[in-house]
Design a protein around this motif. Structure first.
Motif, PDB file in Angstrom:
ATOM      1  N   ARG A  36      38.110   5.855  63.822  1.00 33.85           N
ATOM      2  CA  ARG A  36      38.835   6.581  64.445  1.00 33.85           C
ATOM      3  C   ARG A  36      39.202   8.089  64.125  1.00 33.85           C
ATOM      4  O   ARG A  36      39.209   9.043  64.818  1.00 33.85           O
ATOM      5  N   ILE A  37      39.632   8.024  62.722  1.00 36.85           N
ATOM      6  CA  ILE A  37      40.046   9.356  62.266  1.00 36.85           C
ATOM      7  C   ILE A  37      38.918  10.413  62.352  1.00 36.85           C
ATOM      8  O   ILE A  37      38.812  11.378  62.723  1.00 36.85           O
ATOM      9  N   ARG A  38      37.732   9.927  61.971  1.00 37.97           N
ATOM     10  CA  ARG A  38      36.530  10.745  61.958  1.00 37.97           C
ATOM     11  C   ARG A  38      35.920  11.213  63.205  1.00 37.97           C
ATOM     12  O   ARG A  38      35.396  12.226  63.616  1.00 37.97           O
ATOM     13  N   GLU A  39      36.374  10.223  64.195  1.00 33.62           N
ATOM     14  CA  GLU A  39      35.904  10.533  65.426  1.00 33.62           C
ATOM     15  C   GLU A  39      36.874  11.687  66.138  1.00 33.62           C
ATOM     16  O   GLU A  39      36.281  12.569  66.792  1.00 33.62           O
ATOM     17  N   TYR A  40      37.831  11.930  65.860  1.00 33.79           N
ATOM     18  CA  TYR A  40      38.900  12.903  66.170  1.00 33.79           C
ATOM     19  C   TYR A  40      39.118  14.117  65.223  1.00 33.79           C
ATOM     20  O   TYR A  40      39.412  15.353  65.649  1.00 33.79           O
ATOM     21  N   ALA A  41      39.051  13.862  64.143  1.00 35.97           N
ATOM     22  CA  ALA A  41      39.048  14.771  62.981  1.00 35.97           C
ATOM     23  C   ALA A  41      37.891  15.247  62.358  1.00 35.97           C
ATOM     24  O   ALA A  41      37.683  15.212  61.009  1.00 35.97           O
ATOM     25  N   ASN A  42      37.055  15.681  63.228  1.00 37.46           N
ATOM     26  CA  ASN A  42      35.595  16.330  62.549  1.00 37.46           C
ATOM     27  C   ASN A  42      35.559  17.602  62.791  1.00 37.46           C
ATOM     28  O   ASN A  42      36.218  18.032  63.748  1.00 37.46           O
ATOM     29  N   PRO A  43      34.723  18.518  62.243  1.00 44.88           N
ATOM     30  CA  PRO A  43      34.682  19.838  62.489  1.00 44.88           C
ATOM     31  C   PRO A  43      34.395  20.198  63.899  1.00 44.88           C
ATOM     32  O   PRO A  43      34.822  21.205  64.578  1.00 44.88           O
ATOM     33  N   LEU A  44      33.463  19.655  64.637  1.00 46.99           N
ATOM     34  CA  LEU A  44      32.980  19.805  65.935  1.00 46.99           C
ATOM     35  C   LEU A  44      34.328  19.769  66.860  1.00 46.99           C
ATOM     36  O   LEU A  44      34.657  20.587  67.668  1.00 46.99           O
ATOM     37  N   VAL A  45      34.940  18.635  66.743  1.00 47.84           N
ATOM     38  CA  VAL A  45      36.257  18.360  67.606  1.00 47.84           C
ATOM     39  C   VAL A  45      37.177  19.219  67.427  1.00 47.84           C
ATOM     40  O   VAL A  45      37.963  20.060  68.277  1.00 47.84           O
ATOM     41  N   VAL A  46      37.467  19.495  66.045  1.00 48.62           N
ATOM     42  CA  VAL A  46      38.450  20.475  65.820  1.00 48.62           C
ATOM     43  C   VAL A  46      38.266  22.045  66.146  1.00 48.62           C
ATOM     44  O   VAL A  46      39.144  22.618  66.766  1.00 48.62           O
ATOM     45  N   THR A  47      37.122  22.276  66.112  1.00 48.87           N
ATOM     46  CA  THR A  47      36.403  23.702  66.399  1.00 48.87           C
ATOM     47  C   THR A  47      36.861  23.609  67.885  1.00 48.87           C
ATOM     48  O   THR A  47      37.355  24.772  68.468  1.00 48.87           O
ATOM     49  N   ALA A  48      36.525  22.742  68.522  1.00 43.47           N
ATOM     50  CA  ALA A  48      36.392  22.818  70.152  1.00 43.47           C
ATOM     51  C   ALA A  48      37.795  22.813  70.619  1.00 43.47           C
ATOM     52  O   ALA A  48      38.228  23.571  71.479  1.00 43.47           O
ATOM     53  N   TYR A  49      38.682  22.255  70.078  1.00 40.90           N
ATOM     54  CA  TYR A  49      40.217  22.232  70.461  1.00 40.90           C
ATOM     55  C   TYR A  49      40.749  23.631  69.887  1.00 40.90           C
ATOM     56  O   TYR A  49      41.628  24.119  70.752  1.00 40.90           O
ATOM     57  N   ALA A  50      40.351  24.274  69.089  1.00 38.28           N
ATOM     58  CA  ALA A  50      40.809  25.463  68.692  1.00 38.28           C
ATOM     59  C   ALA A  50      40.150  26.527  69.553  1.00 38.28           C
ATOM     60  O   ALA A  50      40.969  27.476  69.794  1.00 38.28           O
ATOM     61  N   LEU A  51      39.059  26.374  69.916  1.00 36.48           N
ATOM     62  CA  LEU A  51      38.311  27.404  71.196  1.00 36.48           C
ATOM     63  C   LEU A  51      39.139  27.256  72.435  1.00 36.48           C
ATOM     64  O   LEU A  51      39.585  28.277  73.000  1.00 36.48           O
ATOM     65  N   PHE A  52      39.647  25.977  72.743  1.00 38.58           N
ATOM     66  CA  PHE A  52      40.084  25.691  73.799  1.00 38.58           C
ATOM     67  C   PHE A  52      41.863  26.471  73.859  1.00 38.58           C
ATOM     68  O   PHE A  52      42.187  26.988  74.748  1.00 38.58           O
ATOM     69  N   PHE A  53      42.222  26.391  72.561  1.00 34.38           N
ATOM     70  CA  PHE A  53      43.648  27.177  72.478  1.00 34.38           C
ATOM     71  C   PHE A  53      43.327  28.613  72.496  1.00 34.38           C
ATOM     72  O   PHE A  53      44.275  29.204  73.327  1.00 34.38           O
ATOM     73  N   CYS A  54      42.420  29.045  71.958  1.00 32.26           N
ATOM     74  CA  CYS A  54      41.814  30.574  72.071  1.00 32.26           C
ATOM     75  C   CYS A  54      41.769  30.835  73.521  1.00 32.26           C
ATOM     76  O   CYS A  54      42.027  31.925  74.103  1.00 32.26           O
ATOM     77  N   SER A  55      41.160  29.942  74.261  1.00 27.66           N
ATOM     78  CA  SER A  55      40.779  30.252  75.829  1.00 27.66           C
ATOM     79  C   SER A  55      42.005  30.382  76.634  1.00 27.66           C
ATOM     80  O   SER A  55      42.218  30.911  77.592  1.00 27.66           O
ATOM     81  N   VAL A  56      43.204  29.490  76.325  1.00 27.85           N
ATOM     82  CA  VAL A  56      44.430  29.410  76.937  1.00 27.85           C
ATOM     83  C   VAL A  56      45.134  30.822  76.590  1.00 27.85           C
ATOM     84  O   VAL A  56      45.687  31.434  77.688  1.00 27.85           O
ATOM     85  N   LEU A  57      44.929  31.253  75.580  1.00 28.28           N
ATOM     86  CA  LEU A  57      45.745  32.655  75.434  1.00 28.28           C
ATOM     87  C   LEU A  57      45.048  33.865  75.857  1.00 28.28           C
ATOM     88  O   LEU A  57      45.809  34.538  76.380  1.00 28.28           O
ATOM     89  N   LEU A  58      43.532  33.761  75.815  1.00 26.15           N
ATOM     90  CA  LEU A  58      43.079  34.712  76.657  1.00 26.15           C
ATOM     91  C   LEU A  58      43.301  34.743  78.154  1.00 26.15           C
ATOM     92  O   LEU A  58      43.645  35.745  78.875  1.00 26.15           O
ATOM     93  N   THR A  59      43.410  33.540  78.643  1.00 20.01           N
ATOM     94  CA  THR A  59      43.530  33.330  79.933  1.00 20.01           C
ATOM     95  C   THR A  59      45.210  33.880  80.540  1.00 20.01           C
ATOM     96  O   THR A  59      45.102  34.502  81.329  1.00 20.01           O
ATOM     97  N   MET A  60      46.081  33.534  79.728  1.00 14.05           N
ATOM     98  CA  MET A  60      47.425  34.073  79.761  1.00 14.05           C
ATOM     99  C   MET A  60      47.208  35.527  79.739  1.00 14.05           C
ATOM    100  O   MET A  60      48.332  36.248  80.656  1.00 14.05           O
ATOM    101  N   ALA A  61      46.654  36.027  78.756  1.00 14.28           N
ATOM    102  CA  ALA A  61      46.717  37.564  78.745  1.00 14.28           C
ATOM    103  C   ALA A  61      46.179  38.327  80.031  1.00 14.28           C
ATOM    104  O   ALA A  61      46.446  39.106  80.418  1.00 14.28           O
TER     105      ALA A  61
END
Length: 114
Positions: A36-61
């Motif tokens: 389970r840890i590798r399922e959620y803590a892998n580079p693809l998933v972590v990068t995807a959630y980081a992009l979501f966070f950037c998207s939220v910041l851009l949307t708010m701006a």
């Protein structure tokens, strides 16, 4: 380009980034992991959630200048982005219903733009 035009572009970039993130998460979900840890803590998933966070910041701006009546129309471009990215990266096909739905979204955007 005025500040509204820049904000609209920022919002569209935000929607595109969010769409890329969704495709990355779908790619990660199609893989098999040893635990389970590798399922959620892998580079693809972590990068995807980081992009979501950037998207939220851009949307708010962007929403500081973009009228709220315009926001849902611009956000609907995400369906188009995800469909195209899914076709390219996930080899998903366009059925008749999907094409009709995308056409209706494009017509809606065009009507709102007039």
């Amino acid at each position: 380009m005025n500040s509204l035009g820049i904000s609209v572009c920022i919002l569209l970039v935000s929607v595109f980034i969010s769409s890329v993130s969704q495709i990355m998460l779908k790619k990660a979900a199609n893989k098999t992991y040893t635990n389970r840890i590798r399922e959620y803590a892998n580079p693809l998933v972590v990068t995807a959630y980081a992009l979501f966070f950037c998207s939220v910041l851009l949307t708010m701006a962007a929403l500081r200048k973009v009228p709220l009546s315009m926001s849902p129309i611009l956000e609907s471009t995400g369906y188009i982005f995800v469909s195209i990215l899914g076709y390219i990266f996930l080899k998903e096909r366009f059925g008749k219903k999907k094409l009709l739905g995308l056409a209706l979204i494009l017509v809606g955007i065009a009507v709102f733009s007039m």
